[in-house]
Design a protein around this motif. Structure first.
Motif: not given
Length: 228
Positions: A57-60, A66-67, A69-79, A134-137
């Motif tokens: 609903a809202r990304v802080p 990180l949001w 880049d979530r599907d481009l980097y593993e660290y971003a997806h997890r973070g 589209n996935v980060g893992f």
């Protein structure tokens, strides 16, 4: 058709029910949740943003990069997803990480009922198959755990190829991996992003996203791909 490209989430498999997700993750933290508490907590986590679920609903602001880049980097997806889960005060130490780890486990997903039959039908017909997501893992261990690894020829995963759907580049990369022309390829997914394959020259089938365990009409792939 010489090849079929398949989306993963919403096409081949669905994440488990939210309450089951929360209950299982809490158990790894040594906490047994009563049904009512698990339901309330699941609803709050869905609003915050669940992997494989609706967007938050809202990304802080601290999580915005990180949001993005979530599907481009593993660290971003997890973070991104552990950060979103941490915004919910669950009272359970380590829950945010446990929720994310559940996403990486085969038990955290439910393959759609027709997946095995469709993949076997395509293999028997000599049609090549790639998963485009589209996935980060890495989703390969999930497919392997379900006994389907030998039925998939290639994977074009956004965090590995550096392109996200609907960018035609990710579909072209998948076709290149299979050694097929886009014009002889069918992309199957459940979102407008999957329909971006049209710009790469592929035919497209968009299916409804069904709840875990329910048919999503994937069997139609055989009718289209094997049509004379």
């Amino acid at each position: 058709m010489e090849a079929v490209l398949l989306d993963f989430h919403g096409t081949l498999a669905q994440v488990e029910e939210a309450r089951d997700w929360v209950t299982a993750a809490a158990a790894t933290c040594g906490v047994t949740l009563e049904r009512t508490r698990a339901t309330v907590l699941a609803d709050r986590l869905l609003t915050a943003g669940r992997p494989g679920g609706p967007p938050p609903a809202r990304v802080p602001p601290p999580l915005a990069e990180l949001w993005a880049d979530r599907d481009l980097y593993e660290y971003a997806h997890r973070g991104a997803y552990t950060g979103l889960a941490a915004t919910v005060d669950s009272g359970i130490e380590g829950l945010a990480e446990a929720l994310y780890e559940r996403l990486l486990a085969p038990e955290g997903w439910v393959p759609y009922p027709d997946v095995e039959a469709v993949l076997k039908g395509l293999r028997q017909a000599g049609v090549k198959v790639a998963v485009v997501s589209n996935v980060g893992f890495d989703i390969r261990p999930l497919v392997a755990a379900w006994g389907l690894a030998d039925l998939v020829d290639a994977y074009a995963l956004s965090y590995e190829v550096g392109r996200c759907k609907p960018d035609p580049g990710i579909f072209l990369r998948a076709c290149g991996m299979l050694g097929v022309d886009p014009e002889r390829t069918l992309m199957v997914g459940d979102t407008p992003a999957d329909a971006g394959a049209v710009r790469a020259g592929c035919a497209v089938l968009v299916l409804p996203c069904a709840d875990p365990g329910r048919s999503n009409g994937l069997g139609a792939v055989l009718d289209l791909a094997l049509r004379d």
